[in-house]
Design a protein around this motif. Structure first.
Motif, short mmCIF file in Angstrom:
data_model
loop_
_atom_site.label_atom_id
_atom_site.label_comp_id
_atom_site.label_asym_id
_atom_site.label_seq_id
_atom_site.Cartn_x
_atom_site.Cartn_y
_atom_site.Cartn_z
N HIS A 167 0.69 -1.15 0.06
CA HIS A 167 0.11 -0.19 0.17
C HIS A 167 0.60 1.25 0.04
O HIS A 167 0.45 2.19 -0.54
CB HIS A 167 -0.90 0.09 1.24
N GLU A 218 -0.63 -5.68 -2.59
CA GLU A 218 -1.83 -4.84 -2.45
C GLU A 218 -2.03 -3.67 -3.42
O GLU A 218 -3.19 -3.03 -3.37
CB GLU A 218 -1.40 -3.86 -1.08
N ARG A 219 -1.10 -3.78 -4.40
CA ARG A 219 -1.18 -2.63 -5.40
C ARG A 219 -0.59 -3.30 -6.71
O ARG A 219 0.48 -4.36 -6.76
CB ARG A 219 -0.44 -1.55 -5.22
N GLU A 255 -16.38 -6.93 -11.67
CA GLU A 255 -15.99 -7.85 -11.07
C GLU A 255 -16.42 -9.37 -11.54
O GLU A 255 -15.77 -10.46 -11.56
CB GLU A 255 -15.96 -7.82 -9.38
N SER A 265 -9.85 -10.30 -7.98
CA SER A 265 -9.12 -9.59 -6.98
C SER A 265 -8.45 -8.56 -7.75
O SER A 265 -7.64 -7.68 -7.09
CB SER A 265 -8.23 -10.62 -6.30
N TRP A 266 -7.97 -8.75 -8.98
CA TRP A 266 -7.09 -7.89 -9.54
C TRP A 266 -7.74 -6.32 -9.48
O TRP A 266 -6.94 -5.34 -9.23
CB TRP A 266 -7.18 -7.94 -11.09
N LEU A 267 -8.95 -6.16 -9.58
CA LEU A 267 -9.49 -4.84 -9.27
C LEU A 267 -9.14 -4.18 -8.17
O LEU A 267 -9.16 -2.92 -7.99
CB LEU A 267 -11.23 -4.89 -9.41
N SER A 268 -9.09 -4.97 -6.81
CA SER A 268 -8.79 -4.35 -5.45
C SER A 268 -7.19 -3.94 -5.43
O SER A 268 -7.03 -3.11 -4.75
CB SER A 268 -8.98 -5.29 -4.54
N LYS A 269 -6.72 -4.18 -6.43
CA LYS A 269 -4.93 -3.71 -6.51
C LYS A 269 -4.71 -2.72 -7.27
O LYS A 269 -3.88 -1.93 -7.71
CB LYS A 269 -4.00 -4.96 -6.83
#
Length: 514
Positions: free
Chosen positions: A102, A175-176, A215, A227-231
């Motif tokens: 992050h 996280e990114r 998603e 989960s790609w989107l959350s990063k």
């Protein structure tokens, strides 16, 4: 200090470059290039890592060290020349992408993941994710509608899936997931500020279609892929600022807080601004390690074969159409390495000799080439295709092969030019990048294309474009001031049959892979 300047930093495949632009007249004041400390790693350069075939990775620390060297040099040059730096722009190869925490720390630089292959930045030419790209395309998701109904192993999503599948603990810890251009802006300013250029061109972000893919559509392709989107993070339009340099960067480089860092640009899209183009009707080609061709339009009109159609990727408020050739300078570098193998000559010396002999060589070359050394990007989107050389004989000379490669590169650009004309009229072709500095090569391009081509006076078009975009963020308007060398076509009809055979090869490859 009496002058005002903007800087553009361009992080290419083999080096980083900076160009300093006079904000009042638009001219280039100075430019500088540095190499990377570690550079590209692949299965040949790093056999001990047991990398997958067609890997291309790099320590992201290379880019930060290069940025420090370039900015420090620019600060000294500006002081000596009497200029104050008001803006700093960033362009970078794309999609070169890395996993981070992050706070922006690369996972490679953490004790838990040091040395892990998937912790490195995956360079644009990392094609080891091709299997995943094909599976995404085979699912026919609607978000590929403006991407020729394909995605690429060079792009973000396929590389993310490869990482998730092959190193799940690392993917979970990430996280990114961030393009290197955006990451460099983050490191310089201390603030994560993503750009519409990287998001649209390589992350399937379309603002008028809801942004990033949904998603549910990703989970339908592969459970967990959402989960790609959350990063990721929301992107910002070009011409906006990520903020000033952090105190640390100010101290290290000597550049003050008055200089604002603009959001990053994809290098090919930056070349559009760097070629003084901000309206439709001009095809801009950035010809270096690879070649990208960009044209602009006020409306999105999908064309079969156009690699991507993106809003605000090159000019905020306009759509850019992108096509590409994955091996241009890369193909020529391969030839020079082969010719230098086992000899006392260096690849650089071989290339210099080939360029010198080019003027007196027969045109067209008796050799024919398909320029697919890194696969076929346009129009097939097939990274697993290989280059083709035909009609080799015992009397064939190195310069005949070299010339044939250049002619094939020009034919690929001609094919792309015809695709772009389906989206709207094109009345001019401008070329920037390393290839543009060679008159004999530019003449071949004009001859093969049957069109006048204009070569930029600076080969650092991407760096210049980044500088212009950052200047806008700092409320400056950079005047158009580039000079061009015009190359008129000569006896282009000689290439008619060669070009028809080039097109037939594309048709045959398309039929065999469909």
């Amino acid at each position: 200090m009496t002058g005002a300047a903007t800087l553009g930093l361009d992080f290419g495949t083999g080096s980083g470059r900076v160009v300093m632009i006079d904000l009042n007249i638009g001219g280039v004041i100075a430019e500088h290039t540095v190499g990377y400390q570690n550079g590209l790693l692949d299965e040949a350069r790093a056999p001990e890592m047991n990398l997958a075939p067609n890997s291309a990775i790099q320590d992201p620390g290379d880019f930060i060290l290069a940025a420090e060297q370039l900015l420090t040099w620019a600060a000294r040059a500006a002081a000596e020349l009497g200029f104050e730096i008001h803006a700093i722009g960033i362009s970078a190869t794309s999609c070169t992408i890395l996993p981070a925490l992050h706070d922006g720390t690369p996972l490679l630089h953490t004790p838990a993941f040091a040395g892990r292959p998937h912790a490195f930045a995956k360079l644009w030419k990392h094609h080891a994710a091709d299997h995943y790209a094909k599976r995404i395309a085979a699912a026919c998701p609607s978000f590929l509608g403006r991407y020729n109904n394909q995605t690429s192993s060079e792009w973000s999503l396929a590389k993310a899936w490869q990482t998730m599948a092959e190193d799940p603990p690392l993917w979970e810890a990430a996280e990114r997931w961030i393009d290197v251009g955006d990451w460099i802006v983050w490191q310089l300013t201390g603030t994560e500020t993503r750009s519409a250029s990287h998001a649209g061109c390589k992350n399937h972000w379309q603002p008028d279609l809801g942004g990033y893919p949904e998603e549910a559509s990703l989970e339908a392709i592969e459970p967990g892929l959402g989960s790609w989107l959350s990063k990721l993070a929301p992107p910002h339009p070009l011409g906006t600022s990520g903020g000033p340099l952090t105190r640390r960067w100010q101290d290290v480089t000597g550049i003050g807080a008055a200089a604002l860092v603009g959001v990053a640009m994809v290098d090919a899209e930056a070349a559009v601004l760097g070629s003084d183009v901000d309206t439709p009707g001009i095809l801009v080609a950035a010809a270096g390690t690879s070649t990208c061709h960009i044209s602009l339009s006020a409306q999105p009109t999908p064309v079969v074969g156009i690699e991507s159609l993106v809003y605000g990727g090159a000019v905020d408020g306009l759509y850019d159409y992108c096509t590409g050739q994955a091996a241009s300078g890369d193909m020529l570098a391969w030839l020079s390495r082969m010719l230098a193998f086992g000899d006392s000559s260096t690849p650089e010396a071989v290339l210099e000799t080939l360029v010198q002999e080019l003027e007196g060589s027969v045109s067209p070359s008796p050799i024919q080439v398909m320029d697919w050394w890194n696969g076929c990007r346009t129009p097939l989107g097939q990274a697993d295709l290989g280059g083709i050389v035909t009609n080799i004989k015992t009397t064939t000379t190195p310069v005949e092969i070299y010339r044939a490669m250049l002619e094939a590169g020009a034919m690929g650009m001609r094919y792309a030019y015809d695709l772009h004309r389906q989206a709207g009229p094109i009345h001019e072709i401008r070329i920037t990048g390393g290839m543009a500095r060679f008159p004999a090569i530019m003449q071949i391009y004009a001859d093969v294309m049957g069109q006048m081509v204009r070569a930029n006076s600076t080969v650092l078009g991407s760096a210049r474009g980044a500088a212009i975009s950052a200047a806008k963020a700092a409320k400056w308007v950079v005047p158009a001031s580039l000079g061009y060398t015009d190359y008129e076509p000569r006896q282009s009809e000689r290439y008619g049959e060669h070009y028809r055979q080039y097109c037939r090869h594309i048709e045959q490859a398309s039929a065999s892979t469909s």
